[in-house]
Design an enzyme around this catalytic site. Structure first.
Site, short mmCIF file in Angstrom:
data_model
loop_
_atom_site.label_atom_id
_atom_site.label_comp_id
_atom_site.label_asym_id
_atom_site.label_seq_id
_atom_site.Cartn_x
_atom_site.Cartn_y
_atom_site.Cartn_z
N GLY A 1 9.91 64.61 55.65
CA GLY A 1 10.62 64.67 56.93
C GLY A 1 12.04 64.21 56.72
O GLY A 1 12.60 64.40 55.63
N CYS B 1 17.33 65.41 56.29
CA CYS B 1 17.94 66.26 55.25
C CYS B 1 17.02 67.37 54.74
O CYS B 1 17.33 68.55 54.94
CB CYS B 1 18.40 65.39 54.09
SG CYS B 1 19.77 64.33 54.56
P1 NAD Z 1 24.25 60.99 61.65
O1 NAD Z 1 23.79 61.87 62.73
O2 NAD Z 1 23.54 59.71 61.36
O3 NAD Z 1 25.78 60.60 61.88
C1 NAD Z 1 26.78 61.50 62.27
C2 NAD Z 1 27.85 60.71 63.00
O4 NAD Z 1 28.95 61.59 63.25
C3 NAD Z 1 27.40 60.20 64.37
O5 NAD Z 1 27.67 58.81 64.46
C4 NAD Z 1 28.24 61.00 65.36
O6 NAD Z 1 28.56 60.26 66.52
C5 NAD Z 1 29.47 61.30 64.53
N1 NAD Z 1 30.24 62.43 65.01
C6 NAD Z 1 29.80 63.67 65.35
N2 NAD Z 1 30.83 64.44 65.73
C7 NAD Z 1 31.94 63.68 65.63
C8 NAD Z 1 33.32 63.91 65.90
N3 NAD Z 1 33.74 65.09 66.36
N4 NAD Z 1 34.19 62.92 65.67
C9 NAD Z 1 33.76 61.72 65.23
N5 NAD Z 1 32.48 61.43 64.96
C10 NAD Z 1 31.58 62.40 65.17
O7 NAD Z 1 24.28 61.90 60.35
P2 NAD Z 1 23.98 61.44 58.83
O8 NAD Z 1 22.52 61.27 58.63
O9 NAD Z 1 24.90 60.34 58.45
O10 NAD Z 1 24.39 62.78 58.07
C11 NAD Z 1 25.73 63.20 57.96
C12 NAD Z 1 25.81 64.31 56.94
O11 NAD Z 1 25.44 63.80 55.65
C13 NAD Z 1 24.87 65.49 57.22
O12 NAD Z 1 25.49 66.67 56.79
C14 NAD Z 1 23.69 65.19 56.32
O13 NAD Z 1 22.98 66.35 55.97
C15 NAD Z 1 24.35 64.57 55.11
N6 NAD Z 1 23.51 63.67 54.35
C16 NAD Z 1 22.67 62.81 54.99
C17 NAD Z 1 21.90 61.91 54.24
C18 NAD Z 1 20.95 60.96 54.91
O14 NAD Z 1 20.14 60.36 54.23
N7 NAD Z 1 21.05 60.75 56.22
C19 NAD Z 1 21.99 61.91 52.83
C20 NAD Z 1 22.87 62.78 52.23
C21 NAD Z 1 23.62 63.67 52.99
#
Ligand code: NAD
Length: 435
Positions: A254, A257
């Site tokens: 789950g 990602c």
């Molecule tokens: P998340 O949803 O936890 O965080 C995203 C943040 O971006 C939120 O706080 C949101 O408020 C902010 N945001 C959205 N639009 C915005 C805007 N216009 N201006 C300013 N802030 C804004 O997401 P995440 O889990 O951190 O994932 C982010 C990216 O990293 C995704 O592409 C994900 O696939 C990738 N990623 C995630 C992980 C993981 O373990 N979570 C690992 C590797 C890569």
């Protein structure tokens, strides 16, 4: 170096804090005012071990803001770490990323910015952005992130590798300088073109998803044929060509990602006429696997209507409060829709689970309280505290001594000897004393 990180979620916040920890000056930007207010008070809006302590250490080098324009004016390097969630057709929603890049460009004026895409973005995104930015002085860098929630700090501070996709020596030098403190362990910074960097991230997540679905499918077969998947796993991963890490059967993957990234890769392949059949199969197998405990419950009870089921674990994995695409929520939804009552416990993910679930269920404050009077216990997340429960106490708490162990955390022989009917994944022959 002074940098901005846009998006303070699981990736952006960890990246910002870790960059500040090694001495860079970081402005973390988010549009969520509540989140920024919390962070300014030194409170962390997510559960990630070690993050709060590191934020204290980094104090003085990290600031939190909702003012993207000011952050862009103050920094030459701007990381974009906003979400890229799944669209109904399986593609990645690029809306937030595009909006942020446009806002960066609008605020930058004529000063040259390195816009670093840390979000997981479809292959071709940097090329598309480069076209969009034609005529501006800015450069697009691809820097996918590989951290694992629950171990994010360690992964970021001591990465297996750093992947950088860029087109100029200047970008390479800047990114090399930024990441140099993190690769003292000798692990590589891999420089490549943008498309290859983007694809590397999808390749990693797709391959890991395939591993999980492969072992899950084998585990079902092992149960049907009377083999022990643990023995099989040890046997075939002793081959030096097969890495045993991240190769355990369970209730499916789950998180925020794998599920969306495999779908996005399949979508990308389809859009250019390349069928990603292996990856697609991993996704389909996973959809089935998420309900494997439910299927076992129906086999055991005949019907789950009127039954009370205790669930241990709501987060999609231990050491996080993230419940996005968590198998536990799929199971709970199915149980409630089938007329069962659910009592659930998770050490940290109760609030996120309640907010994310579309069906009502009860949450208890201890693991044992969830079992009080329940017809069965299902273990869905392998938190350490579930590994050695007091089986005597558990036997007393449950109305009927039945355990569905979706993570193989209990010892089959001990559990059966303690008087339980015990179902696990790929090890049922051991529990029945057959293997
Ligand atoms: P998340 O949803 O936890 O965080 C995203 C943040 O971006 C939120 O706080 C949101 O408020 C902010 N945001 C959205 N639009 C915005 C805007 N216009 N201006 C300013 N802030 C804004 O997401 P995440 O889990 O951190 O994932 C982010 C990216 O990293 C995704 O592409 C994900 O696939 C990738 N990623 C995630 C992980 C993981 O373990 N979570 C690992 C590797 C890569």
């Amino acid at each position: 170096m002074k940098i901005a990180v846009v998006g303070t979620g699981y990736v952006g916040l960890v990246a910002g804090v870790c960059f500040a920890d090694v001495g860079h000056h970081v402005i973390c930007v988010d549009r969520d005012e509540k989140k920024i207010a919390m962070l300014r008070e030194g409170r962390v809006p997510i559960y990630e071990p070690g993050l709060e302590d590191l934020m204290v250490t980094a104090r003085g080098r990290i600031e939190f803001s909702t003012d993207l324009a000011a952050a862009v004016r103050a920094c030459d390097v701007v990381f974009v770490a906003v979400g890229t969630p799944e669209m109904p057709d399986g593609s990645a929603d690029m809306g937030p990323t595009l909006a942020v890049v446009d806002a960066i460009v609008a605020s930058a004026g004529s000063s040259r910015k390195f816009i670093v895409l840390k979000s997981t973005v479809p292959v071709g995104t940097a090329a598309f952005m480069r076209q969009r930015l034609a005529g501006t002085p800015h450069e697009i860098v691809s820097n996918p992130e590989f951290l694992k929630e629950g171990a994010a700090i360690d992964d970021f501070l001591r990465p297996d590798r750093v992947v950088i996709g860029c087109a100029t020596a200047e970008a390479q030098a800047i990114m090399g300088e930024l990441y140099e403190p993190f690769v003292k362990n000798g692990h590589p910074i891999l420089f490549m073109d943008n498309a290859s960097a983007e694809m590397t991230k999808y390749a990693a997540n797709a391959f890991l998803s395939v591993k999980i679905s492969f072992i899950n499918e084998l585990a079902l077969l092992a149960d049907r044929l009377g083999a022990d998947i643990n023995a099989v796993r040890k046997g075939f991963t002793s081959d030096s060509r097969i890495n045993p890490a991240f190769f355990y059967p369970g209730v499916g993957f789950g998180g925020s990602c794998f599920p969306k990234d495999v779908k996005a890769l399949v979508h990308t392949g389809r859009s250019v006429g390349v069928a990603m059949d292996v990856v697609q199969a991993a996704d389909e197998v996973n959809d089935r696997q998420k309900l494997v405990l439910f299927d076992r419950m129906v086999e055991h009870f005949g019907d789950v209507r009127g039954k009370t089921i205790a669930i241990w674990g709501l987060a999609f994995k231990p050491r996080t409060d993230d419940v996005r695409e968590a198998p536990a929520l799929y199971l709970i939804e199915k149980l409630v829709a089938s007329g069962a009552r659910v009592l659930a416990y998770d050490p940290v993910a109760h609030e996120t689970a309640r907010a994310a679930s579309s069906v009502p269920f009860e949450i208890t404050s201890t693991a044992m309280a969830a079992c009080a009077g329940a017809d069965a216990l299902a273990i869905v997340t392998e938190w350490n505290e579930f590994r050695t429960p007091d089986l005597g106490q558990l036997r007393v708490a449950l109305k009927t001594p039945v355990i569905f162990d979706g993570r193989n955390v209990l010892d089959p022989v001990k559990t059966v000897r303690a008087g339980f009917t015990y179902y696990c994944i790929g090890r049922n022959s051991v529990a029945r004393g057959l293997a």
